[in-house]
Design a protein around this motif. Sequence first.
Motif: not given
Lengths: 283, 342, 321
Positions: B107-109, B256-257, B271-272, B283-284
């Motif tokens: 995840a990029a936070v 990601a589900a 998946i962003t 997330a990615s």
Amino acid sequence: MGRRLRWRRFVSNFMLAMTGVCAGVSVLVLFLILGYLLFNGGTSINWDFFTKLPKPVGETGGGMSNAIVGSGKILLLASLFGVPIGFLGGIYLAEFSGKGTASVVRYAADLLNGVPSIVIGIFAYSLVVLPFKHFSALAGAFALGMMMIPITLRSTEEFLKSVPRMLREGAMALGASKWKTIATVIVPAAYRGILTAILLALARVAGETAPLLFTAFGNRYESHGFSQPTATLPVMIYTYAVSPYEDWHRQAWAAGLVLLGLILIINILARTILSRGIAVPRS
Amino acid sequence: MKRLALLAVGLLTLGAITFADNPLLINGAGATFPYPIYSKWFDMYHGKNPNLQFNYQSVGSGAGIKQVTEGTVDFGATDGPMNDDQLKAYQDKHGSGILHFPTVLGAAVPTYNVKGVTSTLNFTPEALAGIFLGKVTKWNDPVIADANKGTNLPAEDIVVVHRSDGSGTTYIWTDYLSKISDEWKSKVGKGTSVNWPVGLGGKGNEGVTGQIKQTPNAIGYVELIYAVQNNILYGTVKNSSKNFVKADLASVTAAAAAASKEMPDDFRVSITNASGNNAYPIASFTWLLIPEKIQDAGKRDAIKNFLKWMMTEGQGSVEALSYAKLPKEVVAKEEKAISKIQ
Amino acid sequence: MPSAGPVGGSRSFFSRLRDGDEFARLVTLVFAATVVLITAALVWELWINSVLPRQKFGLHFFVTQTWDPIMDEFGALPFIYGTLVTSVVALLISVPLGIGAAIFLAELAPPSVSDTLQFFIDLLAAVPSVIYGLLGVFTVVPLMRTVIYPLLNKPFGFLPIFKGPSYGVGFFTAGIVLAIMVIPYIISVSREVLLSVPRDQREAALALGSTRWESTWKVVVPFARTGILGSIFLALARALGETMAVTMVIGNTPKIAASLFAPGYSIAAVIANEFTEATGDLYLQSLIALGLALFLLTFILNGLARLLIVVTTQKGSGVAA
């Protein structure tokens, strides 16, 4: 009249004192740098630093053994590449060449000397990394060796030229051929100066980081031989210093201390050798 | 003269000796996003297979793509999948293709260092877009304050920190911003290296984290583990279901589900801003770039075995570093894809 | 010089070769030629590998502000600006300090003190760039943020050069670090040049009743001024090419800003950061074009510097260089 003179004298003393301050400040900076490195790096230097490999990111401990060896390897190879070219080229300029060729060669050397180190890195990348398809100690050594050439060349030429004519003529009078004179009389007479120049050239490239970024790249492990990517001290210092990990900062200081210590020792050594004067050729 | 010759011979022998009996060195370069888990994995794998050394240099996704295309490294790593032009460039240069293999979910936070703020801030998509476009310039701007009613935000200038190098983390971040802000999409766009409207550049996730740590009132985007390992605060982000979600294993897995069920064959997927109540919007996946054709048999086998280990046993170590495991469906698909490597 | 042989006759190549001197001459010639070859190859590689931006942008390249890898638009202006601004700041700090120190060393200090201090200053010149960067990040940056910025911004914040927030990193910080790096060059060259001014110049001034300072500042320094200018050019050339120390403290932002406290970028820094990742030929070649531009700039400056220094020392000592 007296007032004006007193003012001028005051200004004179004041300004001259200021110049003393300038000189003092400049020299003070050197000691501040050394002091800072000693303080921050001295406490971090331990046996591990010299003997262990780096740890995975985020874990504390580990050392820079691969970078120390890597730097050593690259510097050695760079000298093997750059010194003979500079030395023998210098002999050519001092002993054999005509005016025209000499100026061309000197001009080329001065040009090479002025190339920013990052541009040398670009050249070494295109010439050595791309064709061979990997980053390597060899590429790094090629870049650094190129930077050693101009200093070695010009110094060799100057010190050979400064050997007294008497020595030259004496040898010729005894029937020695030119190359024999050079090899057995002139070069030994100038060896101190030439050695100094080589050491100074080495000290100059030992701290270079930019050319190594795209040539030696980096290695988590020890590199074997000369055709693998190699960790080096300057690049490790850079990588660790801009990271957020305290432990890495600590190691960066230690590495900085080791690197600077090495460079200063080489410099002091070189200058001491030179200041002992031109040696009389040993019989 | 003689001494010189002896020295040269000695050196060459030294060089030659070190050539003998060496571990196989496999070089890779790329993303800083997964660097903590990769360096742990390669260390663990080296422990199990002392004759194999995976040397991974964390230089950014952009450099990873470039160097694996040039052929100067054996594999690359990126969190911004190669686009069609880059894939074609690789194909043209090598005569064969390159494969993407997802390794973990991250995840990029939004991390920040704001004077006087010790709690978790909530960020809306509008706030993030506004900050990075340079339109929201003070911390107490209403677009930020409205989502953080209980917190006292100072009237200080926001210092934006972004990546100075070509970065997959940048790709993930700008991919998200392009989805939630039309202005961002038209003005800046998404990519590993963009024309940032404002901000300082830091090198690698490491550099950005370092910069934020040292600069008061800074905000930047880094992979989750960098914020965690360095004890800097990171905020929640409002997702497409209007919930403020903090990045953690559950929310990243939730993101990601949907995509895992419809994973394309080449594994390149974004998946962003995923749908799902608890999905974290930035997330990615992150990928290893493996050439389809590997000449050296030793390297080929080593890489294939590592991939197998990575997607099974290796996944056991990822959660400790705040990365989420690969979904089962993705792993199953990847195991089949390994056979494509010749 | 050919060794003794048949006068006027030409010996065969091989018989001349067997003669040690000719062999030695050829061998050393090859090495000397290698130097020329390497330099030529370098310039050649830079030229042909930067052809795309030359074709696409032409001279516009140097005045365009955008640096956009996605849109394939590249302009060198932010980097040229950053390189020049940081160097000018460096000179503004280092030139007064450096010339002052050189005057002290050349005119006032007894020879032993002068030599010892010069020794230390030469050591300062040997400190590598990355170590300056290391110190810059952990000492100058916090200093900028906590001391220098408040000192200048509060009273003078209305001036464009002192406006805006402080990040710690930026043009000013990079300028300070560069100043420390180039001071040794100014000092050592200026000192040499001042020392080469003939004694009678000083003595004449003093005999006419000037104070020590007046004779130095009004007679000696002007006499040596071309050489001192040369030392400044030398220092400038060094500052322009600096990579590591700058990239660690400049902020790495390709933008032009009036404020000295703003982050920026320099030519060397952008090459260091983006070279290994430049996908796409235009991107990579634009970086190489930047490198070529930098090289040309330092080349011209170095040449000018050398000229000025030689002219002054010749004038002073009256002996051919």
